[in-house]
Design an enzyme around this catalytic site. Sequence first.
Site, PDB file in Angstrom:
ATOM      1  NE  ARG A 288      13.185  -6.373   7.207  1.00 55.72           N
ATOM      2  CZ  ARG A 288      13.506  -7.371   6.418  1.00 55.72           C
ATOM      3  NH1 ARG A 288      13.921  -8.520   6.915  1.00 55.72           N
ATOM      4  NH2 ARG A 288      13.439  -7.254   5.113  1.00 55.72           N
TER       5      ARG A 288
ATOM      6  CE1 TYR B 275      16.506   0.321   8.994  1.00 63.95           C
ATOM      7  CE2 TYR B 275      15.751  -1.896   9.511  1.00 63.95           C
ATOM      8  CZ  TYR B 275      15.751  -0.793   8.686  1.00 63.95           C
ATOM      9  OH  TYR B 275      14.967  -0.795   7.560  1.00 63.95           O
ATOM     10  N   GLY B 276      15.023   0.574  12.684  1.00 66.00           N
ATOM     11  CA  GLY B 276      13.560   0.450  12.708  1.00 66.00           C
ATOM     12  C   GLY B 276      13.014  -0.966  12.640  1.00 66.00           C
ATOM     13  N   GLY B 277      13.379  -1.693  11.594  1.00 62.82           N
ATOM     14  CA  GLY B 277      12.817  -3.032  11.394  1.00 62.82           C
ATOM     15  C   GLY B 277      13.130  -3.990  12.532  1.00 62.82           C
TER      16      GLY B 277
ATOM     17  CE  LYS C 173       8.862  -5.166   7.572  1.00 67.46           C
ATOM     18  NZ  LYS C 173       7.986  -5.346   6.411  1.00 67.46           N
TER      19      LYS C 173
ATOM     20  CG  HIS D 162       5.931  -8.217   3.674  1.00 64.90           C
ATOM     21  ND1 HIS D 162       7.153  -8.515   3.109  1.00 64.90           N
ATOM     22  CD2 HIS D 162       6.019  -6.921   4.061  1.00 64.90           C
ATOM     23  CE1 HIS D 162       7.936  -7.454   3.170  1.00 64.90           C
ATOM     24  NE2 HIS D 162       7.281  -6.476   3.726  1.00 64.90           N
TER      25      HIS D 162
ATOM     26  CB  SER E 224      12.071  -5.809   2.045  1.00 67.27           C
ATOM     27  OG  SER E 224      11.452  -6.606   3.009  1.00 67.27           O
TER      28      SER E 224
ATOM     29  CB  CYS F 252      10.110  -5.350  -4.564  1.00 70.89           C
ATOM     30  SG  CYS F 252      11.537  -6.432  -4.540  1.00 70.89           S
ATOM     31  N   GLY F 253       9.013  -1.933  -4.181  1.00 67.33           N
ATOM     32  CA  GLY F 253       8.039  -0.983  -4.714  1.00 67.33           C
ATOM     33  C   GLY F 253       6.627  -1.099  -4.165  1.00 67.33           C
TER      34      GLY F 253
ATOM     35  CG  ASN G  86       7.579   3.600  -5.485  1.00 60.56           C
ATOM     36  OD1 ASN G  86       7.578   4.435  -4.583  1.00 60.56           O
ATOM     37  ND2 ASN G  86       8.665   3.279  -6.157  1.00 60.56           N
TER      38      ASN G  86
ATOM     39  CG  ASP H 192       5.657  -3.169   5.240  1.00 61.52           C
ATOM     40  OD1 ASP H 192       6.203  -3.698   4.248  1.00 61.52           O
ATOM     41  OD2 ASP H 192       6.076  -3.319   6.392  1.00 61.52           O
TER      42      ASP H 192
ATOM     43  CG  ASN I  17      17.108  -0.392   4.454  1.00 53.77           C
ATOM     44  OD1 ASN I  17      16.035  -0.304   3.860  1.00 53.77           O
ATOM     45  ND2 ASN I  17      17.218  -0.946   5.654  1.00 53.77           N
TER      46      ASN I  17
ATOM     47  NE  ARG J 153      13.776   1.093   5.148  1.00 54.90           N
ATOM     48  CZ  ARG J 153      12.948   0.076   4.894  1.00 54.90           C
ATOM     49  NH1 ARG J 153      11.644   0.229   4.952  1.00 54.90           N
ATOM     50  NH2 ARG J 153      13.437  -1.089   4.533  1.00 54.90           N
TER      51      ARG J 153
ATOM     52  N   GLY K 228       3.356   4.716 -12.327  1.00 55.16           N
ATOM     53  CA  GLY K 228       1.932   4.969 -12.579  1.00 55.16           C
ATOM     54  C   GLY K 228       1.361   4.051 -13.649  1.00 55.16           C
ATOM     55  CG  ASP K 229       2.754   4.139 -17.556  1.00 54.18           C
ATOM     56  OD1 ASP K 229       1.673   4.660 -17.900  1.00 54.18           O
ATOM     57  OD2 ASP K 229       3.861   4.690 -17.724  1.00 54.18           O
ATOM     58  CG  ASN K 230       3.512  -0.719 -12.318  1.00 58.61           C
ATOM     59  OD1 ASN K 230       3.961  -1.109 -13.391  1.00 58.61           O
ATOM     60  ND2 ASN K 230       4.281  -0.458 -11.275  1.00 58.61           N
TER      61      ASN K 230
HETATM   62  C1  OXD Z   1      10.912  -4.250   5.102  1.00 61.03           C
HETATM   63  C2  OXD Z   1      10.264  -3.016   5.551  1.00 61.03           C
HETATM   64  O1  OXD Z   1      12.119  -4.418   5.330  1.00 61.03           O
HETATM   65  O2  OXD Z   1       9.075  -2.852   5.253  1.00 61.03           O
HETATM   66  O3  OXD Z   1      10.213  -5.096   4.515  1.00 61.03           O
HETATM   67  O4  OXD Z   1      10.897  -2.200   6.225  1.00 61.03           O
HETATM   68 MN    MN Z   2       8.157  -4.598   4.425  1.00 62.57          MN
END
Ligand code: OXD
Ligand code: MN
Length: 594
Positions: free
Chosen positions: A69, A197-199, A206, A226, A248, A250-251, A254, A277, A376, A378, A503-505
């Site tokens: 982005r 690019y996707g974003g 977005k 978000h 963005s 940061c997991g 996951n 997301d 980045n 995807r 997983g431990d989160n």
């Molecule tokens: C971002 C995404 O950039 O989800 O936040 O692609």
């Molecule tokens: Mn995002």
Amino acid sequence: MTQNKYVLSWIDEMAAMTQPDKIVWIDGTEEQAEALRAEACSTGEMIKLNQEKLPGCYLHRTAVNDVARVEGRTFICTSKKEDAGNINNWMAPAECYEKLSKLYKGSMKGRTMYVIPYSMGIVGSDFAKYGVELTDSIYVVLNMLIMTRVGKDVLDALGDDPGFIKGLHAKADLDEENRYICHFPEDNTIWSVNSGYGGNVLLGKKCFALRIASYLGRKEGWMAEHMLILGVEYPNGEVKYISAAFPSACGKTNLAMLIPPEIYKKQGYKVWCVGDDIAWIRIGQDGRLWAMNPENGFFGVAPGTNLNSNPNALYTTMKDTIFTNVVHNTAENTVWWEGLDKNPPQPGNAIDWKGNPWDCTKFDKKDKSTCGAHPNSRFTAKAVNCPCLSDQFNNPAGVPLSAIVFGGRRAKTAPLVYQSKNWQHGTFVGSIMASETTAAAAGAVGVVRRDPMAMRPFTGYNMGDYFKHWLDMGKKIPNAPKIFHVNWFRTDDEGNFIWPGFGDNLRVLLWILARCDDKVDAVETAIGYVPKAEDINIEGLEDVTLDTIKELVSVDHDSWKEDIANIKEFYELIGDRVPAELHEELAALEARLG
Ligand code: OXD
Ligand code: MN
């Protein structure tokens, strides 16, 4: 496919400007999609991967100057500059239309314009919103078919209504200097040019579901955030839902697809993914907040996704997936990325994300240019292929939220978890969120930046007004979720992560949910409530002791005091629309820190 005069006249106008050779309506059928895939493969736009190992999967490479982005080239074009605010780039609508019209003019000559009618949310449901994206990219069409609900039924549901989001995308020359991602919230319009690019180009995501939708949400009394949405199922079958906002890369994906640690799995705990997301949130008839995921797929970051970090994501990508900017293993006609496994394709059998031969033996962790996959890179994968997809995924009303969680990537300041005192304080906690930057946006990586509610790049109006909207919503929710903050990324003096994460989160989520049910005590600190160390279950964790938890939940007043100065600067940058309540919260925090 439609008689809607607003849709038809707008397409005529856009086609007169861009001058495509042909206009093709996307009807959502598999036959049409398959023909487009074949066409994209015939021109080299996509590569068909090994259909035995990766059925329905394709590889695409973007231009090397077009991999993320571009926040510097993203504009909110409201008639008054102050309505876009200081955090957004602003251009006057008339000026922007004129400038971009020149870039669009004739840009589709010799190309096809695809008309994509799509829905964010379940077609025909109360909370769905419709868009039409015009694009000259098959890659965009195929991604939109995965990420949104596309087809004639969308136009049928829209009927004669003018209420759809008008999105225009042209690849043009992919010229960075003339790349623009522009939003006209007052006109329900998005114009994107010179990117693939996707974003920047999947306009439902977005651009619509966050920037335009946040603007609409404020006007209509709901919220576009978000946030991931997940459900935690207890052994008795009860499911409680959490939404969580992290910046963005940061997991979020996951966490949304988390697999419980063995000791919890054995007891019958499960985690269900509703979204990874974006969450559209509104107040339900029952006075609770309800969150739904307007998307239909995942546009996830590939590097680091593996059988340990996120097996569910990996399984999700094993069919019907478009990979973008990953390594091509030409011996097997499969894909690879850093962190997938320890078996990268060997020199001679590997093409990097730029399309060049790649030598994995030259990989140097400190030099990103030696990566085979772009950091980045995807995957675009269908939600239905996710093994842990919630059975509420297609519930148009969404799911009721017990907790809202904010989080960032902070090496020191933020503890593992803390709870805000109430909605107003929780809004403050969200407003001061900060994170070390990642590769999801162009620019330096690893710098701390304030990213309120993870919405800094995605709020379609003035950030001060956005905070006010949060406070106003809080006053209207009879049974509001509790608000928390987490940080999985605290490091020791050597820079190693202290908390195992992944997983431990779940151990932390269970504390959060226990707090929501008043089932567990907490310790009051200057910043909010942190767990008593013994209340975070560490059974089955190898390197984590009670002392580790004590360290993880400790609140270091000095580093918080340093942060205060930075928060003040940030509030000043946002300007005079930061609500007084948040200035009061900041002053109160400063006083508590002593
Ligand atoms: C971002 C995404 O950039 O989800 O936040 O692609
Ligand atoms: Mn995002």
